[in-house]
Design a protein around this motif. Structure first.
Motif, mmCIF file in Angstrom:
data_model
loop_
_atom_site.group_PDB
_atom_site.id
_atom_site.type_symbol
_atom_site.label_atom_id
_atom_site.label_comp_id
_atom_site.label_asym_id
_atom_site.label_seq_id
_atom_site.Cartn_x
_atom_site.Cartn_y
_atom_site.Cartn_z
ATOM 1 N N THR A 368 0.962 -1.269 -0.477
ATOM 2 C CA THR A 368 -0.448 -0.244 -0.157
ATOM 3 C C THR A 368 1.251 1.122 -0.194
ATOM 4 O OG1 THR A 368 0.034 0.521 2.480
ATOM 5 C CG2 THR A 368 -1.794 -0.758 1.355
ATOM 6 N N LYS A 397 2.138 7.097 -6.924
ATOM 7 C CA LYS A 397 0.713 6.874 -6.630
ATOM 8 C C LYS A 397 0.937 7.905 -5.231
ATOM 9 C CE LYS A 397 -2.561 3.665 -4.913
ATOM 10 N NZ LYS A 397 -1.724 2.445 -4.910
ATOM 11 N N VAL A 401 -3.152 9.732 -5.748
ATOM 12 C CA VAL A 401 -4.363 9.243 -4.205
ATOM 13 C C VAL A 401 -4.892 11.018 -4.621
ATOM 14 C CG1 VAL A 401 -4.414 9.441 -1.592
ATOM 15 C CG2 VAL A 401 -3.533 7.802 -3.487
ATOM 16 N N LYS A 467 -9.718 1.858 1.010
ATOM 17 C CA LYS A 467 -9.081 1.468 -0.505
ATOM 18 C C LYS A 467 -7.943 1.453 -1.256
ATOM 19 C CE LYS A 467 -12.447 -0.476 -4.255
ATOM 20 N NZ LYS A 467 -13.572 -0.570 -4.835
ATOM 21 N N TYR A 468 -7.639 2.888 -1.193
ATOM 22 C CA TYR A 468 -6.420 3.584 -1.866
ATOM 23 C C TYR A 468 -5.443 3.548 -1.420
ATOM 24 C CZ TYR A 468 -10.830 3.564 -4.822
ATOM 25 O OH TYR A 468 -11.971 3.124 -5.617
ATOM 26 N N ASP A 474 -6.081 -0.069 -7.517
ATOM 27 C CA ASP A 474 -6.020 1.689 -8.341
ATOM 28 C C ASP A 474 -6.561 2.581 -7.823
ATOM 29 O OD1 ASP A 474 -3.700 0.449 -9.492
ATOM 30 O OD2 ASP A 474 -4.413 -0.449 -11.252
ATOM 31 N N VAL A 475 -6.757 3.578 -7.969
ATOM 32 C CA VAL A 475 -7.154 4.705 -7.612
ATOM 33 C C VAL A 475 -8.408 4.762 -8.997
ATOM 34 C CG1 VAL A 475 -6.153 6.121 -5.564
ATOM 35 C CG2 VAL A 475 -5.934 5.900 -8.425
#
Length: 607
Positions: A368, A397, A401, A467-468, A474-475
């Motif tokens: 994550t 990432k 986000v 979740k992200y 994946d967003v």
């Protein structure tokens, strides 16, 4: 703010001189007027804030000695970066030499062309006396070239004149090591951003450099960032700012400080006086400047709670680098387009590149972005050939986000709120008074971001973060962008691929990365293997330069090829079934002008 006269009189005094330019040696003297009665302990930091890897800077101390009252004093080494002097009643003097040959933004570098240092690499910390004023005397090197040298630093002057050798002052040790210093025969240009002087300093040879264009582009970028955090007053958090840039043949990077940044860039990335177009390299350089400047707020003043008081002896762990580096990575390019330095088409091209980079690696399904933040010390800053298959970047990432959060907040609030409101809330709660408040400084707690976002915007993002950020999904950018007059399209892969990234190694084609589940991996090849032939045809340097696209492009998707490779000194012959090129090729289609690019939800007319 400078310490008062009484504090300065009782201060710790440092003197640094470029002693041996050819040998890359700084000599540093530290005078402690009132050393600890039981023996003063001193140490050098093991890492520098902003670069999350223990580097053990003390290993570069070549010699060190202690004296008091003109007599030699015993000095005991306690561990790899700490010493204790024998008790003494008079002033304690420590003299030591530091080897400086790290051409990066993190440490120190010295030769006949310039001198650069971060305080964390050269200034010993006097334990128990960190809160006193620290006076620094910077001396000119004793060589002919040094006569034309100047000093660039955001450290406040004490008796030195601006850009001159002499004495500077810091309120405490933390401030002393947060103002890097560049000395040399550098180029200098100055501009103002909302009334605050900004210096752009560049060291290194760049024929026909268009330095005026650089400052003309930096000015609106800086002003846009100041206005983001203080839209009413346009007040910057520093009285002066310095961009200090080292130009090299091949290099890229930056490191943030409270009132300056140290940068390193490729000579070919900078603009020339006879070129009007914006190259990809120059656009990236402006993005780097924007990124480090944004850290003036987000990291240097808005901090994770564990960074409020750094322990520079060992790792300081936080799961929030996706907020501090990721959000900054989102805003760096966004500020280029908001300020008008690049157009919207260029912005979406940069954004698509980031999305494609993130979706290339399978590591994003195993780690994550919060774990990536926590593991920066052991994984992100210690990457190896398997990293794309094992980790995800909290920079890239994290920026996606931030983008997704911005879209979500704008959608859920009907355009009344955005990520800008979150940044201002962080600023007002944690950052605005960080270096001035009399009460204890605060930082963002490990699990406070969801509540802060909801308080600033009224939008509950807990499920989104679960979740992200704390999950590996994946967003959903395509879904979120649908309401903004934009489509995110993916081209169908039509080329065959081995699923590797190759690098040239003394004329050989070395496999730097072998992506898991792809053709080379399934055939049994590994990173570090040297690929020498495909179906009996030699792999050349030209093939490496174009990423093997030509060499593999001779064949169709699904076709089997024979590969010859060396692993160490043993020849391997394997057969690989080629797959479709796995490099994502997403791009944006702008159906109407995107509101996201503007500080406000409403569309504006481009001037």
């Amino acid at each position: 703010m400078k310490p008062n006269a009484a504090a300065t009189a009782a201060a710790l005094h440092y003197t640094i001189v470029p002693k041996d330019l050819a040998g890359h040696i700084f000599e540093v003297t530290l005078q402690i007027a009132a050393p600890a009665a039981d023996g003063q302990v001193v140490s050098l930091p093991a890492w520098i804030p902003g670069s999350y890897l223990v580097r053990d800077f003390a290993r570069h101390i070549v010699q060190i000695r202690a004296s008091s009252g003109g007599k030699k004093l015993a000095l005991k080494k306690l561990d790899k970066h700490s010493w204790q002097a024998a008790p003494c009643r008079a002033e304690l003097t420590l003299t030591y030499q530091v080897y400086a040959w790290d051409l990066s933004v993190r440490a120190a570098h010295l030769d006949a062309s310039h001198a650069f240092f971060n305080g964390s690499s050269v200034f010993l910390r006097a334990h128990g006396q960190e809160d006193q004023a620290h006076v620094l005397e910077i001396l000119r090197p004793a060589n002919v070239a040094g006569k034309s040298w100047r000093v660039a630093t955001s450290l406040p002057e004490l008796k030195a004149k601006r850009y001159g050798f002499g004495s500077y002052v810091a309120a405490d040790y933390d401030e002393l090591i947060d103002h890097p210093v560049e000395c040399g025969d550098f180029l200098l240009a100055t501009f103002e951003a909302h009334g605050v002087p900004h210096d752009f300093v560049i060291n290194g040879k760049v024929p026909n450099l268009d330095i005026d264009r650089i400052v003309a582009d930096l000015k609106p970028i800086c002003e846009a960032q100041i206005a983001l955090f203080e839209p009413r007053t346009k007040t910057a958090p520093m009285q002066r700012y310095v961009f200090m840039t080292m130009v090299v043949g091949d290099g890229y990077g930056g490191l943030e400080h409270r009132a300056s940044t140290a940068l390193i860039c490729n000579r070919n990335d900078l603009p020339l006086t006879h070129q009007s177009e914006m190259s990809d390299g120059y656009r990236s350089f402006l993005g780097l400047c924007s990124h480090e400047y944004f850290h003036t707020w987000n990291v240097k003043r808005i901090k994770p709670a564990v960074f409020v008081d750094y322990d520079l002896r060992l790792e300081n762990y936080t799961s929030l680098l996706w907020v501090f580096e990721g959000f900054t990575s989102y805003y760096d390019d966004l500020m280029l387009v908001r300020s008008g330095v690049i157009d919207e088409a260029a912005y979406f091209k940069l954004l698509a590149k980031t999305i494609n980079t993130v979706t290339r690696g399978s590591g994003r399904f195993k780690q994550t972005v919060a774990e990536s933040s926590f593991d920066a010390w052991t994984k992100y800053y210690r990457q190896d050939e398997n990293s794309p298959n094992a980790i995800v970047s909290y920079y890239t990432k994290g920026s996606l986000v931030a983008l997704a959060l911005d879209l979500l907040l704008r959608t859920e609030s009907a355009g009344k709120k955005s990520l800008d409101d979150v940044m201002r809330a962080l600023w007002q709660k944690y950052g605005r008074d960080f270096y001035t408040r009399s009460t204890a400084r605060q930082g963002l707690g490990e699990h406070e971001i969801a509540a802060l976002i909801q308080g600033a915007t009224g939008v509950d993002v807990a499920r989104f973060l679960a979740k992200y950020v704390y999950g590996t999904a994946d967003v959903p950018l395509a879904q979120l962008y649908a309401g903004f007059g934009m489509a995110l399209d993916g081209a169908q892969a039509s080329k065959a691929s081995l699923g590797v990234k190759a690098s040239r190694d003394a004329g050989d084609c070395k496999l730097a990365y072998v992506y898991e589940g792809r053709a080379a991996h399934l055939a049994g090849l590994s990173a570090q293997d040297v690929l020498i032939a495909i179906n009996g045809l030699r792999v050349t340097a030209a093939d490496v330069a174009d990423g093997l696209h030509s060499a593999v492009g001779r064949y169709r998707i699904g076709e089997t090829v024979e590969l010859h490779a060396f692993r160490r000194d043993e020849l391997l012959v394997v057969r690989a079934k080629l797959q479709a090129d796995d490099m994502p090729a997403l791009s944006f289609t702008v159906l109407e002008q995107a509101a996201l690019l503007r500080p406000s939800w409403k569309k504006t007319t481009r001037r």
